[in-house]
Design a protein around this motif. Structure first.
Motif, mmCIF file in Angstrom:
data_model
loop_
_atom_site.group_PDB
_atom_site.id
_atom_site.type_symbol
_atom_site.label_atom_id
_atom_site.label_comp_id
_atom_site.label_asym_id
_atom_site.label_seq_id
_atom_site.Cartn_x
_atom_site.Cartn_y
_atom_site.Cartn_z
ATOM 1 N N ARG A 182 0.838 -1.208 0.000
ATOM 2 C CA ARG A 182 0.000 0.000 0.000
ATOM 3 C C ARG A 182 0.874 1.261 0.000
ATOM 4 N NH1 ARG A 182 -3.726 -2.793 3.853
ATOM 5 N NH2 ARG A 182 -5.869 -2.610 3.078
ATOM 6 N N THR A 183 1.827 1.283 0.932
ATOM 7 C CA THR A 183 2.676 2.465 1.086
ATOM 8 C C THR A 183 3.543 2.697 -0.137
ATOM 9 O OG1 THR A 183 2.733 1.993 3.463
ATOM 10 C CG2 THR A 183 4.314 3.599 2.630
ATOM 11 N N GLU A 184 4.091 1.618 -0.694
ATOM 12 C CA GLU A 184 4.954 1.749 -1.869
ATOM 13 C C GLU A 184 4.174 2.244 -3.083
ATOM 14 O OE1 GLU A 184 6.629 -2.149 -2.156
ATOM 15 O OE2 GLU A 184 7.468 -2.008 -0.125
ATOM 16 N N ILE A 185 2.925 1.794 -3.242
ATOM 17 C CA ILE A 185 2.093 2.285 -4.349
ATOM 18 C C ILE A 185 1.851 3.779 -4.191
ATOM 19 C CG2 ILE A 185 -0.207 2.200 -5.407
ATOM 20 C CD1 ILE A 185 -0.260 -0.788 -4.855
ATOM 21 N N PHE A 186 1.580 4.221 -2.955
ATOM 22 C CA PHE A 186 1.373 5.656 -2.733
ATOM 23 C C PHE A 186 2.628 6.449 -3.070
ATOM 24 C CE2 PHE A 186 2.061 9.164 0.349
ATOM 25 C CZ PHE A 186 1.201 10.087 -0.234
ATOM 26 N N ILE A 187 3.802 5.968 -2.629
ATOM 27 C CA ILE A 187 5.050 6.679 -2.906
ATOM 28 C C ILE A 187 5.284 6.784 -4.409
ATOM 29 C CG2 ILE A 187 7.571 6.528 -2.699
ATOM 30 C CD1 ILE A 187 7.113 5.317 0.100
ATOM 31 N N LEU A 188 5.052 5.683 -5.136
ATOM 32 C CA LEU A 188 5.236 5.721 -6.591
ATOM 33 C C LEU A 188 4.178 6.604 -7.247
ATOM 34 C CD1 LEU A 188 6.700 4.850 -9.130
ATOM 35 C CD2 LEU A 188 5.324 2.746 -9.144
ATOM 36 N N ALA A 189 2.928 6.552 -6.756
ATOM 37 C CA ALA A 189 1.866 7.395 -7.315
ATOM 38 C C ALA A 189 2.209 8.874 -7.153
ATOM 39 C CB ALA A 189 0.532 7.082 -6.636
ATOM 40 N N HIS A 190 2.829 9.226 -6.031
ATOM 41 C CA HIS A 190 3.287 10.605 -5.808
ATOM 42 C C HIS A 190 4.277 11.010 -6.902
ATOM 43 C CE1 HIS A 190 4.914 14.017 -3.297
ATOM 44 N NE2 HIS A 190 6.016 13.713 -3.978
ATOM 45 N N GLU A 191 5.245 10.148 -7.211
ATOM 46 C CA GLU A 191 6.238 10.473 -8.242
ATOM 47 C C GLU A 191 5.603 10.517 -9.631
ATOM 48 O OE1 GLU A 191 9.166 11.520 -7.411
ATOM 49 O OE2 GLU A 191 8.734 11.083 -5.297
ATOM 50 N N VAL A 192 4.668 9.620 -9.884
ATOM 51 C CA VAL A 192 3.950 9.623 -11.167
ATOM 52 C C VAL A 192 3.235 10.955 -11.362
ATOM 53 C CG1 VAL A 192 1.924 8.638 -12.332
ATOM 54 C CG2 VAL A 192 3.706 7.125 -11.431
ATOM 55 N N GLN A 193 2.650 11.482 -10.294
ATOM 56 C CA GLN A 193 1.936 12.754 -10.412
ATOM 57 C C GLN A 193 2.888 13.914 -10.674
ATOM 58 O OE1 GLN A 193 -1.190 13.465 -10.772
ATOM 59 N NE2 GLN A 193 -1.783 11.306 -10.615
ATOM 60 N N HIS A 194 4.110 13.853 -10.185
ATOM 61 C CA HIS A 194 5.087 14.882 -10.554
ATOM 62 C C HIS A 194 5.251 14.935 -12.076
ATOM 63 C CE1 HIS A 194 6.464 16.548 -6.829
ATOM 64 N NE2 HIS A 194 6.921 15.403 -6.343
ATOM 65 N N VAL A 195 5.252 13.763 -12.714
ATOM 66 C CA VAL A 195 5.393 13.710 -14.173
ATOM 67 C C VAL A 195 4.120 14.231 -14.843
ATOM 68 C CG1 VAL A 195 5.765 12.209 -16.170
ATOM 69 C CG2 VAL A 195 7.014 11.780 -14.029
ATOM 70 N N LEU A 196 2.958 13.730 -14.425
ATOM 71 C CA LEU A 196 1.703 14.098 -15.074
ATOM 72 C C LEU A 196 1.346 15.567 -14.866
ATOM 73 C CD1 LEU A 196 -0.507 10.963 -14.290
ATOM 74 C CD2 LEU A 196 0.721 11.499 -16.407
ATOM 75 N N LEU A 197 1.757 16.132 -13.739
ATOM 76 C CA LEU A 197 1.465 17.539 -13.448
ATOM 77 C C LEU A 197 2.530 18.491 -13.990
ATOM 78 C CD1 LEU A 197 0.228 17.115 -9.750
ATOM 79 C CD2 LEU A 197 -1.191 17.616 -11.753
ATOM 80 N N ASN A 198 3.485 17.924 -14.739
ATOM 81 C CA ASN A 198 4.538 18.733 -15.390
ATOM 82 C C ASN A 198 5.328 19.561 -14.388
ATOM 83 O OD1 ASN A 198 3.824 17.938 -18.126
ATOM 84 N ND2 ASN A 198 1.999 19.237 -17.882
#
Length: 344
Positions: A182-198
């Motif tokens: 759960r925690t690792e998915i959240f951490i990766l999702a945070h980084e993914v959003q850095h990419v998607l939010l430019n």
């Protein structure tokens, strides 16, 4: 240099992953065997190449795959092409960078899986030690565990994990694994959003001073947290461990990552400058920002969980006062109930 070559250069710069399995201590072998059994993979001590292959497969199949399921086709293609790998980032848990060709790469701290898992193992053991030996013994276990977590950062992640399996059942080890994922998915999702939010920019905007840049980075971190949490909650419903409806456990388990960060940031020997990356808000600011919408919402469902969220926030804020914290932590050991979760 393209993003793949840049990633390999960064991995060489930050150092090799952990050594092969034949160098593990008996305690490390026991932990890896328990985790591998839950993931359904071989317990044979891997070679270094096999370890790298496993880590790439783990990221792609267990962490990234459910995130991709939540994205629209254009976003999915954009993220699926981003190189992602574990690296020795010392005190950082994850980082997104731009390669020289302007394409992003995502790095996850190679110790984050073990560190987060230890955080939950420690709590599972705490419950058993309290029942078996009383509050003094469990308080000593808590303090020893927290001392290790602080030393982990002071020693740049090179400390040996003092794994404790006293009284932990196979079912609880399964819960530890699921909480870690759960925690690792959240951490990766945070980084993914850095990419998607430019959020990635190679340099300061013309005319922008350093103070403005730091403020911008802080806002970006809070945005990546907010959208990352939404992405994680949606992604969790795509995993084989989803129980059929989202619960406060699904929300609070990754939130407890900020309790770990809060403990480290408030340690006087290390200090925030070593624990908080430049431009990042503190764990306290980030945790409060993530929970604020639930307290201001008029949604009837949110009304039913506000008391539980307030309890969690008291526990989170009690970290600097370990006597108070020890009392508060007992309220949250129910997170080791399985809640009908399916094994992989």
């Amino acid at each position: 240099m393209d993003e793949q070559d840049y990633l390999m250069t960064l991995l060489e710069l930050y150092g090799e992953p952990d050594g092969p399995g034949d160098q593990w201590t008996p305690a490390q072998q026991a932990w890896h065997q328990a985790r591998n059994q839950q993931l359904g993979i071989s317990n044979a001590p891997p070679s270094k190449d096999a370890l790298l292959d496993f880590r790439e497969s783990y990221i792609r199949n267990y962490l990234l795959a459910p995130i991709l399921e939540t994205l629209d086709p254009a976003e999915r293609m954009r993220i699926d092409n981003v190189p992602i790998a574990f690296a020795n980032l010392r005190t950082l848990n994850a980082e997104t960078r731009l390669a020289p060709n302007g394409k992003p790469v995502i790095l996850l701290n190679q110790g984050v899986a073990s560190l987060v898992s230890y955080w939950w193992e420690m709590k599972a053991a705490l419950n058993h030690i309290r029942k078996k030996s009383g509050p003094k013994a469990s308080e000593s276990h808590l303090l020893e565990s927290y001392s290790f977590l602080l030393l982990f950062y002071a020693n740049n992640g090179q400390a040996s994990y003092p794994r404790s399996f006293e009284g932990i059942t196979e079912e609880e080890m399964h819960v530890v694994l699921i909480h870690s994922i759960r925690t690792e998915i959240f951490i990766l999702a945070h980084e993914v959003q850095h990419v998607l939010l430019n959020h990635l920019r190679p340099e300061l905007d013309q005319g922008q001073n350093e103070s403005e840049e730091m403020s911008r980075r802080g806002r970006q971190e809070l945005d990546a947290d907010r959208f990352g949490m939404l992405t994680y909650l949606n992604a969790w419903t795509m995993t084989p461990w989803f129980s059929g409806s989202l619960s406060t456990t699904d929300l609070l388990v990754p939130m407890d990552y900020f309790t770990l960060r809060h403990l480290i940031e408030r340690n006087p020997e290390i200090g925030p400058s070593a624990a908080v990356p430049s431009g990042h808000p503190s764990a306290e600011v980030r945790a409060k920002a993530l929970l604020a919408p639930y307290f201001t919402s008029n949604n009837p469902i949110h009304e039913t969980i506000k008391d539980e969220l307030r309890d969690w926030m008291r526990y989170f804020l009690s970290v600097p006062n370990l006597v108070e914290h020890f009392t508060e932590i007992s309220r949250h050991l129910h997170l080791f109930e399985t809640n009908g979760e399916e094994k992989p």
